[in-house]
Design an enzyme around this catalytic site. Structure first.
Site, PDB file in Angstrom:
ATOM      1  N   VAL A   1     -15.561  26.600 -70.340  1.00  0.00           N
ATOM      2  CA  VAL A   1     -14.585  25.382 -70.075  1.00  0.00           C
ATOM      3  C   VAL A   1     -15.334  24.414 -69.780  1.00  0.00           C
ATOM      4  O   VAL A   1     -15.165  23.598 -69.410  1.00  0.00           O
ATOM      5  CB  VAL A   1     -13.968  25.930 -68.275  1.00  0.00           C
ATOM      6  CG1 VAL A   1     -12.652  25.321 -67.754  1.00  0.00           C
ATOM      7  CG2 VAL A   1     -13.100  27.155 -68.580  1.00  0.00           C
ATOM      8  N   GLU A   2     -16.617  24.654 -69.008  1.00  0.00           N
ATOM      9  CA  GLU A   2     -17.589  23.481 -68.043  1.00  0.00           C
ATOM     10  C   GLU A   2     -17.874  22.514 -69.976  1.00  0.00           C
ATOM     11  O   GLU A   2     -17.884  21.681 -69.317  1.00  0.00           O
ATOM     12  CB  GLU A   2     -18.338  24.013 -67.345  1.00  0.00           C
ATOM     13  CG  GLU A   2     -18.042  24.194 -66.190  1.00  0.00           C
ATOM     14  CD  GLU A   2     -17.937  23.203 -65.485  1.00  0.00           C
ATOM     15  OE1 GLU A   2     -17.647  21.941 -65.649  1.00  0.00           O
ATOM     16  OE2 GLU A   2     -16.969  23.697 -64.438  1.00  0.00           O
TER      17      GLU A   2
END
Length: 514
Positions: free
Chosen positions: A122-123
């Site tokens: 996600v990051e």
């Protein structure tokens, strides 16, 4: 009558029945006693189920997924998006293959939810050079201030936010802290990792005052954060039900493939790559925290290396004298020299010169011989910054004649040609506060270095920055270590024009400088 009146019911002695109890002894006991005691023994016995052995890290993660995934609109939308982009999932596996096993091991050691191992997707999609418009960097996307808070060293030589081992340690430290601070709620902790604990705590307090629930789904949080947690849960759900959604997670071997080696002193990374019998590109991929051609003189001096290379590397390292670990040249101190002047001349640091020469202070004298660190590595490399490649490029002298235009000042001209006002004044035999005349001709001496642009353009990342209230061109330029002129050129705007909140600017940011 006397006997019956005083009679007491005698309870049988407590017997322990297990697999060592003799069969003839058990057979001699009343059936009801044996059955009861056998049942108690079975109830007390702890049955330990061994976890399956997996060949694939994704399977290992799938087996341990534990955070419930509600099938709400936000999660379904994110999951459907990922499911339609198999090529994206393939890139994730390719990028994450050197790191994911290590991350899973660290999450398990701390007995944290295994879903946290998916957070770098996600990051940053496992891009160690991932960079955001808020100046966050690394696979865990640490902001500079948060990185400092969790002891990630950041300087000219090294950025711990991009170091796989150190950033993973810091990220799990931060998440543990958030979990404790937010009363054991993992979804709120994950949300706070994105937006900061202060914002989540304020949202919780606001709901409490209104007697509303304080779980993640009930909180009023920024749009980015309300999408952040569903992205993680969508990935978790897609991994758990990959067959159902007809997606493939490219296998990543469930075994240690890299190990941390402490070399004990500063080392030239090109030399380290030679000793490890790997390309410098491969070395930087595993060790993206280094900004320059060598490790920081003050440390860390640890390298992440393929496991099968560690033993031969250590053998080579043991045979290499400390001074030979840095490539150097002789330099004789001249009048006007200082360690900082020499360091700037050779694009190194005063600490590196001090360490190599075993100097106890900054004091040097004319005629003194010094060893100056110097790298002759191939620096036309996609993972190295512009500064790193310029350090070894051939220098060419160039003289430019500039004709003064209306409105020009020494500051404007010096800034445009990347020289100082004092240099400009000295070359043209004038004072730094001289008034320029229209069409006046100025001499500018520039040194250029022929460097071929790398495939990733010197570790630069093109980002879109949304202007905030109070922003100015100078403020944005300072934050991202670029010039005002560059921002103006990239966006074709007037430097005198006021910026508007919400306005979007394109920036090309060198991640090794932020």
């Amino acid at each position: 009558m006397f006997v019956s009146g005083c009679q007491m019911t005698q309870q049988p002695d407590i017997l322990v029945v297990n697999e060592q109890t003799p069969a003839d002894f058990v057979a001699a006991q009343p059936n009801d006693v044996v059955n009861a005691l056998t049942l108690d023994a079975l109830n007390d016995q702890q049955i330990v189920e061994e976890a399956p052995v997996f060949d694939d890290v994704w399977e290992r993660i799938r087996y341990q997924l534990s955070i419930p995934v509600p099938q709400n609109r936000a999660i379904v939308s994110e999951r459907n998006y990922y499911a339609k982009h198999q090529s994206y999932l393939d890139r994730i596996s390719k990028r994450g293959s050197p790191y994911l096993y290590y991350i899973v091991e660290e999450v398990e050691k701390r007995e944290m939810p295994i879903e946290l191992a998916l957070l770098p997707i996600v990051e940053s999609a496992f891009d160690p050079f991932g960079f955001s418009q808020r100046a966050a960097s690394g696979i865990w996307q640490f902001m500079p201030e948060t990185g400092e808070r969790f002891k990630l060293k950041q300087n000219w030589w090294y950025d711990g936010r991009r170091d796989i081992v150190e950033s993973t340690r810091a990220a799990l430290d931060y998440l543990s802290y958030l979990h404790k601070t937010l009363e054991g709620d993992w979804l709120n902790a994950i949300a706070a990792y994105n937006s900061g604990e202060g914002r989540v705590l304020r949202a919780i307090q606001k709901n409490r005052q209104k007697h509303l629930p304080t779980d993640f789904w009930s909180l009023d949080l920024p749009k980015e954060t309300t999408a952040y947690v569903p992205k993680l849960l969508a990935l978790s759900d897609l991994l758990k039900r990959s067959d159902e959604f007809k997606v493939t997670w490219q296998p990543i071997v469930n075994a240690q493939v890299v190990d941390v080696v402490d070399v004990g002193s500063q080392i030239d990374l090109a030399l380290a790559a030679e000793m490890a019998q790997m390309s410098i590109t491969e070395l930087y991929r595993l060790n993206p925290g280094f900004n320059r051609w060598a490790t920081d003189p003050q440390g860390p001096h640890t390298l992440l290396l393929p496991l099968d290379i560690v033993a031969p590397f250590n053998e080579q390292l043991a045979k290499t004298d400390l001074k030979q670990r840095i490539r150097w040249q002789h330099y004789v101190v001249q009048k006007g020299d200082s360690l900082s002047v020499i360091a700037k001349k050779f694009d190194t640091s005063t600490q590196s010169i001090q360490t190599l020469n075993e100097l106890s202070s900054n004091m040097i004298k004319v005629g003194q011989e010094l060893l100056v660190p110097l790298s002759d590595a191939n620096i036309d490399n996609e993972h190295l910054s512009k500064q790193m490649r310029l350090a070894a490029a051939p220098v060419k002298k160039q003289t430019v004649r500039y004709k003064v235009k209306k409105g020009d000042t020494l500051w404007d001209i010096s800034n445009a040609h990347d020289v100082t006002i004092q240099q400009l004044a000295n070359w043209n035999k004038m004072s730094a506060d001289s008034i320029l005349k229209l069409n006046q001709e100025l001499v500018i001496h520039k040194s250029s270095q022929a460097v071929q642009p790398s495939r990733l353009e010197q570790s630069a990342k093109a980002i879109t920055y949304k202007v905030r209230k109070g922003d100015s061109l100078a403020r944005i330029a300072s934050k991202f270590k670029v010039s005002v002129d560059d921002i103006v050129k990239w966006n074709k705007i007037d430097s005198k024009q006021y910026l508007q909140p919400g306005q979007k600017l394109k920036l090309n940011v060198d991640v090794t400088r932020t």
